[in-house]
Design a protein around this motif. Structure first.
Motif, PDB file in Angstrom:
ATOM      1  N   THR B  28    -111.384  -2.434  29.570  1.00  0.00           N
ATOM      2  CA  THR B  28    -110.916  -2.580  28.459  1.00  0.00           C
ATOM      3  C   THR B  28    -109.440  -2.116  28.230  1.00  0.00           C
ATOM      4  O   THR B  28    -108.686  -2.838  27.539  1.00  0.00           O
ATOM      5  CB  THR B  28    -111.854  -1.435  27.634  1.00  0.00           C
ATOM      6  N   LEU B  29    -109.017  -1.010  28.957  1.00  0.00           N
ATOM      7  CA  LEU B  29    -107.614  -0.510  29.139  1.00  0.00           C
ATOM      8  C   LEU B  29    -106.747  -1.555  29.519  1.00  0.00           C
ATOM      9  O   LEU B  29    -105.343  -1.826  29.227  1.00  0.00           O
ATOM     10  CB  LEU B  29    -107.513   0.700  29.786  1.00  0.00           C
ATOM     11  N   SER B  33    -105.841  -7.626  25.109  1.00  0.00           N
ATOM     12  CA  SER B  33    -105.756  -6.990  23.575  1.00  0.00           C
ATOM     13  C   SER B  33    -105.195  -5.904  23.574  1.00  0.00           C
ATOM     14  O   SER B  33    -104.305  -5.415  22.626  1.00  0.00           O
ATOM     15  CB  SER B  33    -107.018  -7.302  22.871  1.00  0.00           C
ATOM     16  N   GLU B  34    -105.844  -4.681  24.506  1.00  0.00           N
ATOM     17  CA  GLU B  34    -105.442  -3.385  24.704  1.00  0.00           C
ATOM     18  C   GLU B  34    -104.013  -3.309  25.015  1.00  0.00           C
ATOM     19  O   GLU B  34    -103.083  -2.604  24.713  1.00  0.00           O
ATOM     20  CB  GLU B  34    -106.232  -2.626  25.404  1.00  0.00           C
ATOM     21  N   PHE B  37    -101.746  -3.983  22.329  1.00  0.00           N
ATOM     22  CA  PHE B  37    -101.668  -2.717  21.347  1.00  0.00           C
ATOM     23  C   PHE B  37    -100.829  -1.631  21.893  1.00  0.00           C
ATOM     24  O   PHE B  37     -99.918  -1.175  21.102  1.00  0.00           O
ATOM     25  CB  PHE B  37    -103.139  -2.378  21.148  1.00  0.00           C
ATOM     26  N   TYR B 208    -109.422   6.449  23.187  1.00  0.00           N
ATOM     27  CA  TYR B 208    -110.386   5.660  23.713  1.00  0.00           C
ATOM     28  C   TYR B 208    -111.586   6.149  23.940  1.00  0.00           C
ATOM     29  O   TYR B 208    -111.547   7.198  24.793  1.00  0.00           O
ATOM     30  CB  TYR B 208    -109.689   4.853  24.795  1.00  0.00           C
ATOM     31  N   VAL B 236    -113.338  -1.830  20.726  1.00  0.00           N
ATOM     32  CA  VAL B 236    -112.548  -2.696  21.427  1.00  0.00           C
ATOM     33  C   VAL B 236    -112.800  -3.168  23.058  1.00  0.00           C
ATOM     34  O   VAL B 236    -112.113  -4.097  23.605  1.00  0.00           O
ATOM     35  CB  VAL B 236    -110.941  -2.104  21.597  1.00  0.00           C
ATOM     36  N   ARG B 252    -111.794   2.677  19.904  1.00  0.00           N
ATOM     37  CA  ARG B 252    -110.425   2.970  19.835  1.00  0.00           C
ATOM     38  C   ARG B 252    -110.255   3.500  18.615  1.00  0.00           C
ATOM     39  O   ARG B 252    -110.654   3.075  17.386  1.00  0.00           O
ATOM     40  CB  ARG B 252    -109.531   1.854  19.841  1.00  0.00           C
TER      41      ARG B 252
END
Lengths: 127, 263
Positions: B28-29, B33-34, B37, B208, B236, B252
């Motif tokens: 995820t991180l 998209s992250e 962000f 997160y 997320v 998130r």
């Protein structure tokens, strides 16, 4: 733990959180070790805005370092003063506390540091 | 895909072994998209360069429950790819002192790997043994990461083990702390979430947090949105879809930042 870590820690006792005396924790009888770190002016310049300068000054003195200037250097000061850059590099990036304690100036509780790890777990009567 | 840090030196008898939840955090991180962000929030130059904008303070990244250190060292090693800058400060917190030592070692290994391949990494402050965010100064954390003890259990283990326990029972107690979450598996996570408004930095702070389906993630997210109009909570990342239910998800939590001042 790096000396810079102290900029982000306070006493874990709830009642101390609201008093300004709980920051910074005061290093006591600390053994220091020094890492060799390549000069990193970008890092030093960008972390300084978030350092509480008076607190760092008192920590430096408690650890036996020379006292800091009364006001924090601006990025331009830092760029032009290689000695100041080198001194802050040593204090903030290279110096680690390996053993000793961190003392809350409000409640007097001592947090032990062993093998570089400070222990903030409170005994039951302080939770 | 970014390489996962090695944790082969860690004794998993008393430190949580990286599992599906840890890997979901890594994925995820480092998702597109992250990264977008985080780079929007902490760097205003794209594509990533090694020189962050002048005067933008180094972000402070804290992992609570850093365990083996696999998640924190991943972020630490891949700071430039994830944040668009390598001048980030990283630190770990764990209630288990053995986990603190494991994190320190994993970070050291990851730094060596980066140095061998002549790539950058963040600046690691160290690990402290503490109960969640209890030792942190208010308003300083820019990114907080938490893979909680999320398994629903009838009771919560005490934070400090009984010194009279045998070595085996002491190790079991430490592992129990890494997974036992009490009612709905949320007792520890709720305490962490409640501390966020105080410890996250005002303008840039975000967190997160990993949740499982039994944690009632929708209830948790609704609760956060009620803190005020700027507070957001969104899923997320997720894994293990089972009949429409996400088994694990990453939420998130952040405050929409006010307009950027040019002064």
């Amino acid at each position: 733990m790096k000396v810079l870590t102290l900029n982000f820690l306070t006493c874990a006792v709830k009642a101390c959180k609201t008093t300004s005396a709980s920051f910074p924790l005061v290093p006591k009888e600390c053994e220091l070790v020094s890492d060799t770190i390549a000069p990193n002016p970008t890092l030093l310049t960008n972390l300084l805005p978030r350092v509480d300068w008076p607190a760092l000054g008192s920590i430096a003195v408690a650890l036996g370092f020379p006292s800091l200037s009364p006001l924090p250097p601006t990025p331009a000061d830092l760029e032009n003063d290689t000695k100041m850059m080198a001194d802050l590099h040593t204090l903030l990036l290279e110096t680690q506390i390996s053993e000793g304690s961190l003392v809350c100036a409000n409640c007097g509780h001592e947090y032990k540091v062993k093998e570089g790890i400070a222990n903030f777990l409170l005994p039951n009567h302080l939770v | 895909m970014l390489p996962t840090p090695s944790t082969s030196h860690v004794s998993f008898d008393r430190v949580y072994e990286p599992a599906e939840d840890s890997y979901l955090l890594l994925d995820t991180l480092s998702s597109e998209s992250e990264k977008e962000f985080l780079q929007d929030r902490f760097t205003h130059s794209k594509p990533p360069t090694s020189t962050p904008p002048k005067n933008s303070p180094s972000p402070l990244i804290i992992e609570v429950g850093s365990g083996s250190g696999v998640v924190l060292s991943f972020i630490h090693a891949h700071a430039l790819t994830i944040f668009g800058r390598s001048d980030i400060l990283t630190a770990g917190i764990d209630v288990n002192p053995h986990a603190c030592q494991a994190t320190i070692q994993t970070i050291r290994c990851a730094e060596k790997e980066q140095e061998v391949s002549k790539t950058s990494h963040g600046f690691y402050l160290g690990n402290v043994a503490a109960d969640l965010t209890g030792a942190l100064r208010c308003g300083e954390v820019d990114v907080l990461i938490f893979n909680p003890p999320y398994v629903p259990t009838p009771n919560l283990p005490s934070l400090v083990g009984d010194p009279k326990l045998s070595a085996f029972d002491a190790d079991s107690h430490l592992l129990e702390l890494s997974y036992a979450g009490g009612e709905d598996g949320m007792e520890v996570t709720n305490r962490l979430i409640e501390s966020l408004p105080g410890i996250l930095s005002r303008d840039r702070g975000c967190a997160y947090v990993l949740l499982c389906a039994q944690n009632k993630p929708e209830v948790a997210k609704e609760g956060i949105r009620k803190w005020g109009s700027r507070w957001m909570a969104e899923t997320v990342g997720s894994s293990g879809k089972n009949a429409g239910w996400e088994k694990l998800q990453i939420v998130r939590i952040w405050r929409e930042s006010p307009p950027i001042s040019t002064t």
